[in-house]
Design a protein around this motif. Sequence first.
Motif, PDB file in Angstrom:
ATOM      1  N   GLU A 389      36.348  47.300  26.461  1.00 20.51           N
ATOM      2  CA  GLU A 389      35.889  46.979  27.818  1.00 20.51           C
ATOM      3  C   GLU A 389      36.303  48.060  28.800  1.00 20.51           C
ATOM      4  O   GLU A 389      35.592  48.321  29.784  1.00 20.51           O
ATOM      5  N   GLU A 393      33.681  50.713  31.042  1.00 23.07           N
ATOM      6  CA  GLU A 393      33.790  50.784  32.503  1.00 23.07           C
ATOM      7  C   GLU A 393      34.196  52.174  32.999  1.00 23.07           C
ATOM      8  O   GLU A 393      34.378  52.365  34.202  1.00 23.07           O
ATOM      9  N   SER A 419      42.385  46.485  32.795  1.00 18.36           N
ATOM     10  CA  SER A 419      41.654  45.523  31.971  1.00 18.36           C
ATOM     11  C   SER A 419      42.435  44.226  31.881  1.00 18.36           C
ATOM     12  O   SER A 419      42.179  43.280  32.604  1.00 18.36           O
ATOM     13  N   ASP A 459      30.565  42.128  35.237  1.00 16.46           N
ATOM     14  CA  ASP A 459      31.830  41.895  34.540  1.00 16.46           C
ATOM     15  C   ASP A 459      31.801  40.490  33.950  1.00 16.46           C
ATOM     16  O   ASP A 459      31.907  39.493  34.670  1.00 16.46           O
ATOM     17  N   GLU A 461      33.974  39.039  32.185  1.00 16.00           N
ATOM     18  CA  GLU A 461      35.264  38.366  32.217  1.00 16.00           C
ATOM     19  C   GLU A 461      35.498  37.694  33.569  1.00 16.00           C
ATOM     20  O   GLU A 461      35.897  36.534  33.634  1.00 16.00           O
TER      21      GLU A 461
END
Length: 695
Positions: A389, A393, A419, A459, A461
């Motif tokens: 991840e 990014e 992260s 995103d 998450e």
Amino acid sequence: MSAAADAQWKYVQTGLLMLASIDALRLPIVWQFGYRTTHLRSLVERTRDPDGLTRLQQIVGPKRWASVGGGRARLALARIMLAKGGGLAEITAGDAFEYYFELRKLVRTQAGGTLFYSWLRDLGTMPSDAPVTLRFLNNVTGQLTCAQLVDRHGVACSPIRELLIDYLEERQPRLDYSTLDNLARNLTRNFWSDLEIHHPGIASLDLPTGVAAAWKDRFRTRIQRRKRPDGTVEETLVERAEYDQLLVAVRAFYLDIARWAAEEPTRWGPWAAPCPIKEAEVSNRKRVKRRKARMDQRTRERLPVLETFVRAATDHHAQQSARLQRLLSVPPGATFTIGDAVFVRTKNVTTAAARDEQGTLRHFGQAEHRAFWAWAAVEFLRHTGARIEEMLEISHHAMIQYRLPTTGEIVPLLQIAPSKTDQERVVLVSPELADVLATIIRRVRDPRTGAIPLLSAYDYEERVWNPPSPLLFQWDRGGERSRMSGEFIRTALGEVLAFIGLTDSTGQPLVFAPHDFRRLFITDAIRSGLPPHIAQVIAGHANINTTMGYNAIYPEETIEAHRAFITRRRALRPAEEYRTPTDAEWEDFLGHFERRKLSVGTCARAYGTACIHEHACVRCSLLRPDPAQRRRLIEIRDNLIDRVAEAEREGWLGEVEGLRISLAGAESKIAQIDSATSTGPLLLGLLSPRPGRHE
């Protein structure tokens, strides 16, 4: 409908289209989907907002405008203008949503279905608060409230529902959204909703022992389904990986309420109840050790073949690039060969595809695209040890420079966005990593402006859209810029594995997951001498124990460490103890082992020690009797018995005591031989049926 009526209806449809093209009437979107004609797009582009369409063509570029996806986007814009009136500037976000949802009812694939909206945003007609793209409209939810997180799984008991919402709101300020989402799922779907399904009407947190035990049994395991080559499905009962996390979440829920009840008895006191999960149940030392062993074994299997996999990624991309160049070297519709395979390029000049001898369409451009990003991901992950991840990014702004205060040398650094730990970190850019980053930048740059396109990524998450940034891991997806997903990277790595054919000791494919490169990076760094606390900073771990958990210990490391320990101990001893022995000393050392051979066995005394029994070997505890000499020992024993009797008869009392010691030693050696030779298989005999029993 008759043929004449059908012909008349076609004339009517053509007339309606002509009237709509001059904005005299509106044609519904659904009606247009049912009206098939090849003239709709060209007619609308000639009569409706030609200036806006010309400006849009200049923005998107002639190549994208003439592509297959571009043709679908132009048709979508034409249909919306026929249905809503006006030109491109009058199309609203709601108009775009309506068209997209109606299109999704008819066409399941999203290929080219959202590009028109991206063009409208590039044109500047969409408001600033409009969605960034329609591509993920069905997948993005945004951040839900605590009440929505609880209600999505359904809680029948209203007081318990209010309690769960209150508890999540109390915990929310200290948690990120992803953790809050997982906590709500564990407490609702996996805990209370499951209890309500199996025990309707339950309304108390004070669970009976049987109810709590049954819930634990249900969630301890799960059914894993795998499809066999013959098409059948194999079901296997396996241990649930997240079982420990579920127990910890529920236990924390009970303990938090009990602790808060002491501070606010009116609010939390009525809900305080004994926790159904004991402390020993959440002690997962065994599972942690098993997981650590599996991780270490996985690392040991992959580290020796890491360079092989890296070369395979490079070779795979080179092969796919050569195949693509071979296709582009022939005109559309031409036949060409690659090795022994024959292909026919498609007639569409904007696509890089061809059909093989069986007529299967092969997308050479997409294959080269996946091969390139597989190579880029492998190189980036193995040189940085970043999470996937974090890699996805990384933007162009992450590349920074640092000037050393002592020498003034400029050092390139890569700034990795936070992260898991919400803490930014920087890693040194090696020459190999710099070459990889430069290659990625050249690939994603816009050929018209030379700049990396700004992209707003979602995103998953935190359930928010990130601000536009020049992401490095982006690609042109059907004409629309999109950030790469973790699933795409895993698929590309799988193609590299299929290309090289690596297998493990059991013959199964040796799969390289993106997180494997992080473990390999940390293990290799610590083995190469990097201090663990520095590896912790580079990896972005909050706890050094996490870093050491990633480090796979090898048996040879233990051996080398032991050798180093021996070397340090030898350095503390006098140097003369470790000198090279002379020939005489060496001969004496070898002769010692030859002189240990006796008539009744072997002497086990150490080198350089004297015989403590003055060669009365039968008395010595260091004598190892030879079983073949048992008869000789019996003769010695009998002789000693006779000599004891003679000494007693003659009155030689001084001899009697010594002879009896030797006699006891001889009997001890005989017993030692007998005990060693009697340890054989024990025969139990055959079982016989009891009298009176029938077979």
